[in-house]
Design a protein around this motif. Structure first.
Motif, mmCIF file in Angstrom:
data_model
loop_
_atom_site.group_PDB
_atom_site.id
_atom_site.type_symbol
_atom_site.label_atom_id
_atom_site.label_comp_id
_atom_site.label_asym_id
_atom_site.label_seq_id
_atom_site.Cartn_x
_atom_site.Cartn_y
_atom_site.Cartn_z
ATOM 1 N N VAL A 1 0.830 -1.197 0.000
ATOM 2 C CA VAL A 1 0.000 0.000 0.000
ATOM 3 C C VAL A 1 0.870 1.255 0.000
ATOM 4 C CG1 VAL A 1 -1.746 1.314 1.278
ATOM 5 C CG2 VAL A 1 -1.890 -1.189 1.167
ATOM 6 N N THR A 2 0.488 2.216 -0.841
ATOM 7 C CA THR A 2 1.155 3.510 -0.886
ATOM 8 C C THR A 2 0.162 4.584 -0.463
ATOM 9 O OG1 THR A 2 2.521 2.780 -2.748
ATOM 10 C CG2 THR A 2 2.413 5.152 -2.318
ATOM 11 N N PRO A 3 0.268 5.077 0.786
ATOM 12 C CA PRO A 3 -0.613 6.165 1.210
ATOM 13 C C PRO A 3 -0.123 7.486 0.634
ATOM 14 C CG PRO A 3 0.264 4.885 3.082
ATOM 15 C CD PRO A 3 1.103 4.586 1.895
ATOM 16 N N GLU A 4 -1.032 8.305 0.121
ATOM 17 C CA GLU A 4 -0.683 9.587 -0.473
ATOM 18 C C GLU A 4 -1.551 10.691 0.112
ATOM 19 O OE1 GLU A 4 -0.841 9.349 -4.723
ATOM 20 O OE2 GLU A 4 0.806 7.907 -4.852
ATOM 21 N N GLY A 5 -0.904 11.783 0.532
ATOM 22 C CA GLY A 5 -1.622 12.912 1.090
ATOM 23 C C GLY A 5 -2.483 13.597 0.046
ATOM 24 N N SER A 6 -3.442 14.403 0.526
ATOM 25 C CA SER A 6 -4.343 15.125 -0.373
ATOM 26 C C SER A 6 -4.622 16.506 0.210
ATOM 27 C CB SER A 6 -5.660 14.366 -0.541
ATOM 28 O OG SER A 6 -6.451 14.471 0.636
ATOM 29 N N SER A 7 -5.386 17.294 -0.529
ATOM 30 C CA SER A 7 -5.772 18.615 -0.026
ATOM 31 C C SER A 7 -6.972 18.533 0.905
ATOM 32 C CB SER A 7 -6.099 19.539 -1.202
ATOM 33 O OG SER A 7 -7.199 19.029 -1.944
ATOM 34 N N GLY A 8 -7.613 17.371 0.976
ATOM 35 C CA GLY A 8 -8.772 17.210 1.835
ATOM 36 C C GLY A 8 -9.662 16.072 1.361
ATOM 37 N N SER A 9 -10.745 15.840 2.086
ATOM 38 C CA SER A 9 -11.633 14.727 1.761
ATOM 39 C C SER A 9 -12.244 14.854 0.370
ATOM 40 C CB SER A 9 -12.744 14.619 2.808
ATOM 41 O OG SER A 9 -12.250 14.107 4.021
ATOM 42 N N GLY A 10 -12.499 16.087 -0.062
ATOM 43 C CA GLY A 10 -13.059 16.277 -1.393
ATOM 44 C C GLY A 10 -12.164 15.706 -2.471
ATOM 45 N N GLU A 11 -10.874 15.997 -2.383
ATOM 46 C CA GLU A 11 -9.935 15.460 -3.362
ATOM 47 C C GLU A 11 -9.827 13.948 -3.241
ATOM 48 O OE1 GLU A 11 -5.382 15.965 -5.061
ATOM 49 O OE2 GLU A 11 -5.858 16.815 -3.089
ATOM 50 N N SER A 12 -9.838 13.440 -2.015
ATOM 51 C CA SER A 12 -9.724 12.006 -1.812
ATOM 52 C C SER A 12 -10.901 11.277 -2.452
ATOM 53 C CB SER A 12 -9.654 11.687 -0.316
ATOM 54 O OG SER A 12 -9.364 10.321 -0.105
ATOM 55 N N VAL A 13 -12.115 11.801 -2.270
ATOM 56 C CA VAL A 13 -13.294 11.181 -2.878
ATOM 57 C C VAL A 13 -13.197 11.215 -4.398
ATOM 58 C CG1 VAL A 13 -15.794 11.415 -3.207
ATOM 59 C CG2 VAL A 13 -14.816 11.626 -0.911
ATOM 60 N N ARG A 14 -12.763 12.333 -4.950
ATOM 61 C CA ARG A 14 -12.648 12.450 -6.405
ATOM 62 C C ARG A 14 -11.613 11.479 -6.959
ATOM 63 N NH1 ARG A 14 -13.172 17.924 -4.961
ATOM 64 N NH2 ARG A 14 -10.918 18.282 -5.141
ATOM 65 N N ARG A 15 -10.499 11.317 -6.265
ATOM 66 C CA ARG A 15 -9.464 10.382 -6.709
ATOM 67 C C ARG A 15 -10.017 8.952 -6.795
ATOM 68 N NH1 ARG A 15 -4.365 11.771 -2.747
ATOM 69 N NH2 ARG A 15 -3.366 13.443 -3.950
ATOM 70 N N VAL A 16 -10.719 8.550 -5.749
ATOM 71 C CA VAL A 16 -11.243 7.188 -5.699
ATOM 72 C C VAL A 16 -12.333 7.008 -6.756
ATOM 73 C CG1 VAL A 16 -12.384 5.454 -4.260
ATOM 74 C CG2 VAL A 16 -10.618 6.929 -3.273
ATOM 75 N N ALA A 17 -13.163 8.014 -6.941
ATOM 76 C CA ALA A 17 -14.202 7.932 -7.970
ATOM 77 C C ALA A 17 -13.588 7.797 -9.358
ATOM 78 C CB ALA A 17 -15.099 9.163 -7.907
ATOM 79 N N ALA A 18 -12.497 8.518 -9.607
ATOM 80 C CA ALA A 18 -11.838 8.485 -10.921
ATOM 81 C C ALA A 18 -11.040 7.210 -11.137
ATOM 82 C CB ALA A 18 -10.926 9.698 -11.071
ATOM 83 N N GLY A 19 -10.707 6.505 -10.049
ATOM 84 C CA GLY A 19 -9.962 5.266 -10.168
ATOM 85 C C GLY A 19 -8.458 5.418 -10.129
ATOM 86 N N THR A 20 -7.963 6.649 -9.928
ATOM 87 C CA THR A 20 -6.517 6.819 -9.797
ATOM 88 C C THR A 20 -6.016 6.208 -8.492
ATOM 89 O OG1 THR A 20 -6.742 8.997 -8.746
ATOM 90 C CG2 THR A 20 -6.553 8.940 -11.152
ATOM 91 N N HIS A 21 -6.915 6.131 -7.521
ATOM 92 C CA HIS A 21 -6.634 5.499 -6.237
ATOM 93 C C HIS A 21 -7.797 4.537 -5.953
ATOM 94 C CE1 HIS A 21 -4.234 9.123 -6.177
ATOM 95 N NE2 HIS A 21 -3.555 8.688 -5.138
ATOM 96 N N PRO A 22 -7.547 3.247 -5.842
ATOM 97 C CA PRO A 22 -8.653 2.312 -5.597
ATOM 98 C C PRO A 22 -9.294 2.492 -4.232
ATOM 99 C CG PRO A 22 -6.537 1.180 -5.497
ATOM 100 C CD PRO A 22 -6.262 2.550 -6.018
ATOM 101 N N PHE A 23 -8.510 2.984 -3.266
ATOM 102 C CA PHE A 23 -9.009 3.157 -1.904
ATOM 103 C C PHE A 23 -8.698 4.565 -1.405
ATOM 104 C CE2 PHE A 23 -7.949 -1.333 -2.433
ATOM 105 C CZ PHE A 23 -9.135 -1.939 -2.045
ATOM 106 N N GLY A 24 -9.462 4.983 -0.415
ATOM 107 C CA GLY A 24 -9.204 6.289 0.179
ATOM 108 C C GLY A 24 -9.756 6.373 1.585
ATOM 109 N N LEU A 25 -9.257 7.347 2.314
ATOM 110 C CA LEU A 25 -9.844 7.756 3.582
ATOM 111 C C LEU A 25 -10.502 9.102 3.320
ATOM 112 C CD1 LEU A 25 -6.940 6.925 6.073
ATOM 113 C CD2 LEU A 25 -8.885 5.489 5.437
#
Length: 353
Positions: free
Chosen positions: A74-98
């Motif tokens: 697993v590679t955890p990657e920081g984000s600007s906030g939950s909004g970005e994290s949700v968008r990443r997971v929705a787009a599939g660039t990240h299969p999982f998110g917090l």
């Protein structure tokens, strides 16, 4: 004759076509093969914010081998906030998110076909507060009529605030709202440009502490105290990954759960792990932040009794109704559009008390 013979060979091939992972896992269990005999599944995990003490368990799991135990890299990657994290997971660039669950609900209402699914809550309490200083404290919603309240434009706490006012029969026009940039929010409070702010406690509190404010001089009024009892940061998954690789999702849920259980028992080690990723972090501040997150938002009475990730459906449905009003979401949005069953880790992985 040929077709019958071919069919027989095909069936025989299928009979012995056991997956490589299954064979190797079985061999590893009997001690016949070392664990490194095959590559672990790689997966990027989008964090709910920048790398800091609040998500230190994600890095402890690398150092103590938790991910490896579940055949994950697993590679955890920081984000600007939950909004970005949700968008990443929705787009599939990240299969999982917090991500904050309320932010996910808002996204699901606007993007019903693409929204990630929530598979396990981590924070059992929503961390949004009205934060003020005790020299001029806001201790009730009625107090808001006497102060200037700093509010953002996109964060979940600010978005649902009007719905909570309505729920408590307070006219929003009676509250002096001052729109603030989240980057300037805490300094505006310190300089008296606003009397209170809407914020997530574990972010704002420790920003203030780093600026010389003492914890005992901070006053917090939680959203739960006036009608919004919801969860916070949760593990989310891309819907395509959920459909195509349920085994991966189950292993990831177990690993993430274990990461928080282990971090609770080894808090110094968790902070040491996150400091390896960002040496500019203040160890004392980040340890205090992790303690706050665990003791305030994770280790609730519900979690102590029922385990990490446990939730009550009726409570979640009530929270979703508030969010639908706050974010002006479709009435059709339902619990089943957000949460997915069947991936909660076994009890032994969630015993964090």
């Amino acid at each position: 004759m040929f077709l019958r013979s071919f069919k027989g060979r095909t069936e025989m091939k299928d009979l012995f076509n056991v997956s490589r992972r299954g064979l190797l896992l079985g061999a590893a269990a009997t001690g016949l093969l070392p664990r490194f005999a095959f590559a672990a599944d790689s997966a990027k995990l989008s964090l709910e914010f920048r790398i800091y003490g609040g998500n230190a368990p994600s890095f402890l799991a690398i150092e103590d081998g938790t991910y490896e135990k579940f055949d994950l890299a697993v590679t955890p990657e920081g984000s600007s906030g939950s909004g970005e994290s949700v968008r990443r997971v929705a787009a599939g660039t990240h299969p999982f998110g917090l991500a904050d669950a309320s932010t996910l609900v808002a996204f699901a209402g606007a993007n019903p076909g693409a929204a990630p699914k929530l598979i396990m809550p981590i924070f059992d309490q929503f961390p949004a507060v009205i934060l003020s200083l005790k020299k001029n404290p806001v201790t009730s919603l009625e107090d808001l009529k006497k102060v200037k309240l700093g509010t953002g434009t996109a964060d979940a706490g600010s978005k649902i605030f009007p719905a909570l006012l309505a729920r408590n029969n307070i006219d929003p026009k009676e509250v002096n709202l001052v729109t603030v940039d989240v980057k300037l929010r805490d300094s505006m409070l310190l300089t008296g440009q606003v009397d209170a702010v809407i914020a997530f406690d574990y972010t704002a509190i420790f920003n203030l502490i780093e600026n010389g404010v003492k914890l005992e001089d901070i006053n917090l009024l939680y959203y739960k105290e006036f009608g919004f009892d919801f969860i916070g940061n949760s593990l989310i998954v891309n819907p395509g990954v959920l459909k195509d690789n349920p085994d991966l999702v189950k292993r990831m849920a177990r690993a993430v759960s274990r990461s928080w259980v282990n971090a609770n028992k080894n808090r110094d080690a968790a902070i040491a792990a996150v400091l390896q990723r960002d040496k500019l972090l203040n160890a004392d501040v980040e340890r205090a932040r992790l303690d706050w997150v665990l003791d305030k938002h994770v280790l609730t009475e519900n979690v102590k009794q029922n385990g990490l990730g446990s939730y009550d459906k009726a409570r979640m449905e009530s929270g979703i109704e508030v969010l639908k009003k706050g974010f002006e979401l479709p009435d059709s949005l339902a619990f089943e559009d957000i949460f997915v069953d069947g991936f909660m880790p076994p009890a032994e992985d969630r015993d964090i008390a």
